[in-house]
Design an enzyme around this catalytic site. Structure first.
Site, PDB file in Angstrom:
ATOM      1  NE  ARG A   1      -1.673  -1.969   3.722  1.00 31.27           N
ATOM      2  CZ  ARG A   1      -2.103  -2.525   4.810  1.00 31.27           C
ATOM      3  NH1 ARG A   1      -3.317  -2.020   5.331  1.00 31.27           N
ATOM      4  NH2 ARG A   1      -1.635  -3.357   5.462  1.00 31.27           N
TER       5      ARG A   1
ATOM      6  CE1 TYR B   1      -3.153 -14.980  10.320  1.00 34.85           C
ATOM      7  CE2 TYR B   1      -4.588 -15.566  12.294  1.00 34.85           C
ATOM      8  CZ  TYR B   1      -3.472 -14.826  11.812  1.00 34.85           C
ATOM      9  OH  TYR B   1      -2.800 -13.890  12.480  1.00 34.85           O
TER      10      TYR B   1
HETATM   11  N1  SER Z   1      -6.135 -11.193  15.795  1.00 27.06           N
HETATM   12  C1  SER Z   1      -6.198 -12.359  14.716  1.00 27.06           C
HETATM   13  C2  SER Z   1      -7.308 -12.746  14.122  1.00 27.06           C
HETATM   14  O1  SER Z   1      -8.501 -12.407  14.566  1.00 27.06           O
HETATM   15  C3  SER Z   1      -5.810 -13.604  15.546  1.00 27.06           C
HETATM   16  O2  SER Z   1      -4.507 -13.785  15.415  1.00 27.06           O
HETATM   17  O3  SER Z   1      -7.292 -13.128  13.127  1.00 27.06           O
END
Ligand code: SER
Length: 312
Positions: free
Chosen positions: A36, A142
């Protein structure tokens, strides 16, 4: 002389970490990069370049040109955004790490920092005082990418002696830069809405108890880990760190001690299921024992800081 490259410098962690490292080293020693445009708070504080974390050629070029010795890779797709396009999240999170690890070995980088997350844990993990080494079966893309990444960091350390260090961040709460698509982001939105309209509709359910940390603690933990003598780093996976845990109704009650008319209601969405898979509290005894970690901000102190800064 150490020369530091930050990838993802305009994100929630990146802005504050860049500023803190520029203070600890010097402005010229810390090169900030992001895909960005430069964040307002970084402008005028030191060198900045546009860099796509997936572009290995550009990464190698800047590392050589700037004689970089340490890299902090912060660019990532977080838990909630990741679930919308899992393949893209996997590609971005893994490719950016794998190419950096290879370049790290090839260019003999002194140190690499790569963050992990409480998202590595899943519903089969014990929920209270979750230990660093426990059942780990992540349920979001993730979390899967973070756990796979931890294993790769350990592998590159053990096989090629690469000094990669990592922390499993809880939900991070900050006011300087906006969060980027996480499940714990409600704990930031709630402060903005409390001040703006006096009411917040929470995307998590009552009772969704999660580990959290104020950004000042997270930045200090990161720099303390990276500055620790190498013999103190006994885990080459990722260290658990912990500061506080609370539910939406508990943070709302704390905000009400400052803003008595503040109200909250609940409209949980897909993020509730992600939250249910994560631990409620974290055991960070390994970080404490190995390199002396200690948090400073609890819920009360954090809420007070957030409201004071956001008001002004
Ligand atoms: N804060 C992050 C999330 O909610 C957790 O690592 O994805």
């Amino acid at each position: 002389m150490e020369k530091i490259l930050i990838i993802g410098a305009c994100g929630q962690i990146g802005v504050e970490l860049t500023l803190a490292l520029r203070k600890a080293y010097s402005n010229q020693q810390v090169i900030a990069t992001d895909i960005r445009e430069e964040h307002e708070l970084l402008k005028g504080t030191g060198p900045y370049a546009i860099l796509n974390a997936m572009d290995a050629t550009a990464l190698l070029e800047i590392i050589r040109k700037e004689k970089i010795t340490q890299v902090y890779l912060l660019a990532a797709v977080l838990s909630a955004t990741g679930e919308k396009d899992p393949k893209r999240a996997w590609d971005i999170n893994m490719q950016s790490l794998m190419q950096l690890l290879d370049i790290g070995v090839q260019e003999k980088l002194h140190k690499i920092y790569w963050p992990s997350s409480i998202a590595v844990f899943g519903t089969s993990t014990p929920k209270q005082n979750t230990h660093q080494k426990t059942i780990i079966e992540p349920q979001t893309v993730y979390g899967i990418s973070k756990y796979a990444g931890e294993l790769w960091c350990q592998y590159y350390h053990d096989r090629w002696g690469l000094d990669v260090r990592s922390l499993r961040y809880p939900g991070l709460i900050s006011w300087k830069s906006a969060p980027g698509g996480g499940t714990t982001d409600y704990a930031i939105e709630i402060f903005h809405e409390a001040l703006r309209s006096g009411h917040y509709t929470c995307f998590l359910e009552k009772g969704a108890y999660l580990p959290m940390m104020y950004m000042d603690d997270a930045i200090r933990a990161t720099i303390e880990l990276m500055e620790s003598p190498v013999e103190k780093i006994k885990s080459r996976m990722s260290y658990n760190i912990s500061a506080m845990s609370f539910s939406p109704e508990e943070i709302a009650a704390e905000i009400r001690t400052h803003l008595p008319n503040f109200s909250i209601d609940y409209a949980p969405d897909f993020r509730q299921k992600i939250a249910e898979g994560w631990p409620q509290s974290i055991d960070d005894s390994a970080a404490k024992a190995d390199w002396g970690w200690k948090s400073e901000f609890d819920l009360k102190k954090m809420a007070n800081e957030m409201l004071t800064h956001l008001k002004s």
